[in-house]
Scaffold this motif. Structure first.
Motif, PDB file in Angstrom:
ATOM      1  N   ALA A   1      -5.392   0.554  -4.418  1.00 58.52           N
ATOM      2  CA  ALA A   1      -4.069   0.049  -4.790  1.00 58.52           C
ATOM      3  C   ALA A   1      -3.508  -0.814  -3.665  1.00 58.52           C
ATOM      4  O   ALA A   1      -3.640  -0.489  -2.485  1.00 58.52           O
ATOM      5  CB  ALA A   1      -3.136   1.217  -5.077  1.00 58.52           C
ATOM      6  N   GLY A   2      -2.900  -1.945  -4.028  1.00 59.49           N
ATOM      7  CA  GLY A   2      -2.309  -2.846  -3.051  1.00 59.49           C
ATOM      8  C   GLY A   2      -3.243  -3.920  -2.545  1.00 59.49           C
ATOM      9  O   GLY A   2      -2.840  -4.771  -1.739  1.00 59.49           O
ATOM     10  N   THR A   3      -4.506  -3.906  -2.981  1.00 59.91           N
ATOM     11  CA  THR A   3      -5.475  -4.893  -2.530  1.00 59.91           C
ATOM     12  C   THR A   3      -5.278  -6.209  -3.269  1.00 59.91           C
ATOM     13  O   THR A   3      -5.157  -6.241  -4.494  1.00 59.91           O
ATOM     14  CB  THR A   3      -6.919  -4.400  -2.760  1.00 59.91           C
TER      15      THR A   3
ATOM     16  N   GLY B   1      -4.921 -16.850  -2.636  1.00 60.59           N
ATOM     17  CA  GLY B   1      -3.484 -16.816  -2.858  1.00 60.59           C
ATOM     18  C   GLY B   1      -2.927 -15.478  -3.258  1.00 60.59           C
ATOM     19  O   GLY B   1      -1.709 -15.334  -3.420  1.00 60.59           O
ATOM     20  N   TYR B   2      -3.803 -14.476  -3.429  1.00 64.22           N
ATOM     21  CA  TYR B   2      -3.356 -13.143  -3.837  1.00 64.22           C
ATOM     22  C   TYR B   2      -2.405 -13.214  -5.035  1.00 64.22           C
ATOM     23  O   TYR B   2      -1.325 -12.626  -5.046  1.00 64.22           O
ATOM     24  CB  TYR B   2      -2.689 -12.407  -2.669  1.00 64.22           C
TER      25      TYR B   2
ATOM     26  N   PRO C   1      -2.694  -2.775  -8.889  1.00 62.96           N
ATOM     27  CA  PRO C   1      -1.616  -1.786  -8.987  1.00 62.96           C
ATOM     28  C   PRO C   1      -2.103  -0.364  -8.743  1.00 62.96           C
ATOM     29  O   PRO C   1      -1.294   0.556  -8.578  1.00 62.96           O
ATOM     30  CB  PRO C   1      -1.152  -1.952 -10.443  1.00 62.96           C
ATOM     31  N   LYS C   2      -3.412  -0.171  -8.738  1.00 65.66           N
ATOM     32  CA  LYS C   2      -4.001   1.154  -8.551  1.00 65.66           C
ATOM     33  C   LYS C   2      -5.443   0.958  -8.106  1.00 65.66           C
ATOM     34  O   LYS C   2      -5.942  -0.176  -8.060  1.00 65.66           O
ATOM     35  CB  LYS C   2      -3.955   1.941  -9.849  1.00 65.66           C
ATOM     36  N   GLU C   3      -6.107   2.047  -7.778  1.00 65.21           N
ATOM     37  CA  GLU C   3      -7.534   1.930  -7.499  1.00 65.21           C
ATOM     38  C   GLU C   3      -8.241   1.455  -8.764  1.00 65.21           C
ATOM     39  O   GLU C   3      -7.962   1.958  -9.868  1.00 65.21           O
ATOM     40  CB  GLU C   3      -8.097   3.282  -7.055  1.00 65.21           C
ATOM     41  N   MET C   4      -9.148   0.508  -8.619  1.00 64.88           N
ATOM     42  CA  MET C   4      -9.784  -0.061  -9.805  1.00 64.88           C
ATOM     43  C   MET C   4     -11.168  -0.588  -9.468  1.00 64.88           C
ATOM     44  O   MET C   4     -11.461  -0.924  -8.313  1.00 64.88           O
ATOM     45  CB  MET C   4      -8.921  -1.181 -10.406  1.00 64.88           C
TER      46      MET C   4
END
Length: 397
Positions: free
Chosen positions: A281-283, A288-289, A294-297
């Motif tokens: 999450a947060g990666t 340009g991101y 929003p979660k581990e995926m």
């Protein structure tokens, strides 16, 4: 079944002449379904008026499908003429051994073009008296005669002489030596619109030009005005030729025309997964991101990108299919690769096939889906796939 163009050949020695022709060796490719193409030709021929011949429009490399293979297939299925946009496209077909009549839809204006057209036995479109004079003079020097097709402008405001000047123009061309008047034609601007007002006006202008010629006692050449949309919507527009482009490739020019014929999409676009990984999450994903997990995926990297014809503006809006299940594309589409959220696909492995356009089990994704997302037309999508994607001809019977 792979066609002869895509069958790998055996080599000896240090892999001399090795070709990446089979899908086994490809990161991404375009499949052309020959059976679907034949089916579409037959559907169109059954629909056409008895007097009407099918002119297959194979310009722009057959709308990205591969002009030579498409031309050979449609001629074998019953099309009698081909149409291309440029001189180079016509020469490519002749060099491939295709002998059917080929109409050049674009304008040619130089002595060199006239000589090449005559040499390759192509049939040019003439758009104005000056062009007709040039052809006559150059053909006289070559000692050759050419069939020519006169374009009249009934409202497209593109190539051609005004429909109001059709009679004097036809008269002048008939007097010029070395020119054989083969057809008179025009092109609709709004045939795909449910509101027929403009199309009907253009047709009336075309009919008026024809009536003026008849009133002058001038023998009529062959006549044509119908593109795919006009061919589907009104059989009175068929005349001597129907110029089918998009319908040939299994797509409909407009939603209201979808019930008329059973057309099958000819093109599928596929690529392979090159890596599968898990992100937290947060990666951020890609340049340009533009997407933050929003979660581990689980994500998959796929070997296709905008340099292959996948529009970058589809970033974070594209859906593809894996194992018959749709998954979303995430992050910016890059030049050679794109990323997918594959959290819903268990144990996905590198090498598995991703369907970007086409049918995958019960799932189907069309060029129309891409066009709707981008606010454009399916013609542009089909023509956008670059030639580093090999065209692999298959028979999906």
């Amino acid at each position: 079944m792979l066609s002869r163009e895509t069958t790998p050949r055996s080599e000896t020695g240090a892999d001399r002449g090795f070709r990446l022709s089979s899908t086994v060796c490809q990161r991404a490719w375009v499949e052309i379904d020959r059976a679907a193409l034949v089916h579409n030709v037959r559907q169109l021929k059954q629909w056409l008026s008895p007097r009407t011949e099918l002119m297959a429009v194979v310009k722009a490399d057959a709308y990205g499908h591969g002009a030579i293979a498409v031309a050979e297939t449609v001629l074998g299925a019953g099309a009698t003429w081909l149409a291309v946009a440029t001189l180079q496209e016509g020469i490519q077909l002749r060099e491939a051994g295709i002998t059917a009549p080929i109409l050049l839809l674009g304008a040619s204006n130089t002595p060199g073009e006239v000589e090449a057209i005559a040499h390759w036995q192509l049939q040019p479109t003439l758009c104005n008296p000056q062009q007709a004079q040039l052809f006559s003079e150059q053909l006289a020097q070559l000692g050759k005669t050419l069939p020519v097709h006169l374009k009249i402008d009934t409202g497209m405001s593109r190539l051609g002489t005004s429909w109001e000047r059709a009679t004097p123009w036809v008269k002048s061309v008939r007097k010029l030596p070395h020119l054989q008047l083969a057809s008179l034609y025009s092109h609709f601007a709004t045939a795909d619109d449910p509101d027929r007002a403009i199309m009907d006006l253009q047709h009336q202008r075309f009919q008026s030009a024809i009536a003026q010629l008849q009133a002058e006692g001038i023998p009529l050449p062959r006549l044509h005005i119908a593109n795919s949309a006009a061919t589907l919507c009104d059989r009175s527009l068929h005349y001597d030729f129907a110029r089918a482009g998009l319908a040939l490739y299994g797509l409909y020019p407009a939603p209201h025309l979808q019930s008329i014929l059973d057309l099958q999409p000819v093109m599928q676009v596929k690529a392979r997964v090159t890596q599968v990984k898990t992100i937290t999450a947060g990666t951020g994903v890609s340049y340009g991101y533009k997407y933050i997990a929003p979660k581990e995926m689980a994500i998959a990297v796929v070997g296709i990108g905008y340099a292959d014809g996948v529009p970058r503006n589809l970033s974070n809006r594209l859906q593809v299919s894996i194992r018959g299940r749709k998954v979303p594309q995430i992050g910016a589409i890059t030049m050679d690769q794109l990323m997918l959220d594959v959290s819903s696909i268990p144990d996905l492995q590198a090498g598995e096939v991703v369907t970007l356009i086409g049918k995958d089990g019960a799932t189907s994704i069309s060029a129309d889906d891409w066009a709707d997302a981008l606010g454009t037309i399916s013609w542009e999508i089909l023509c956008g796939f670059k030639h580093r994607l090999p065209r692999i001809t298959v028979d999906n019977n």
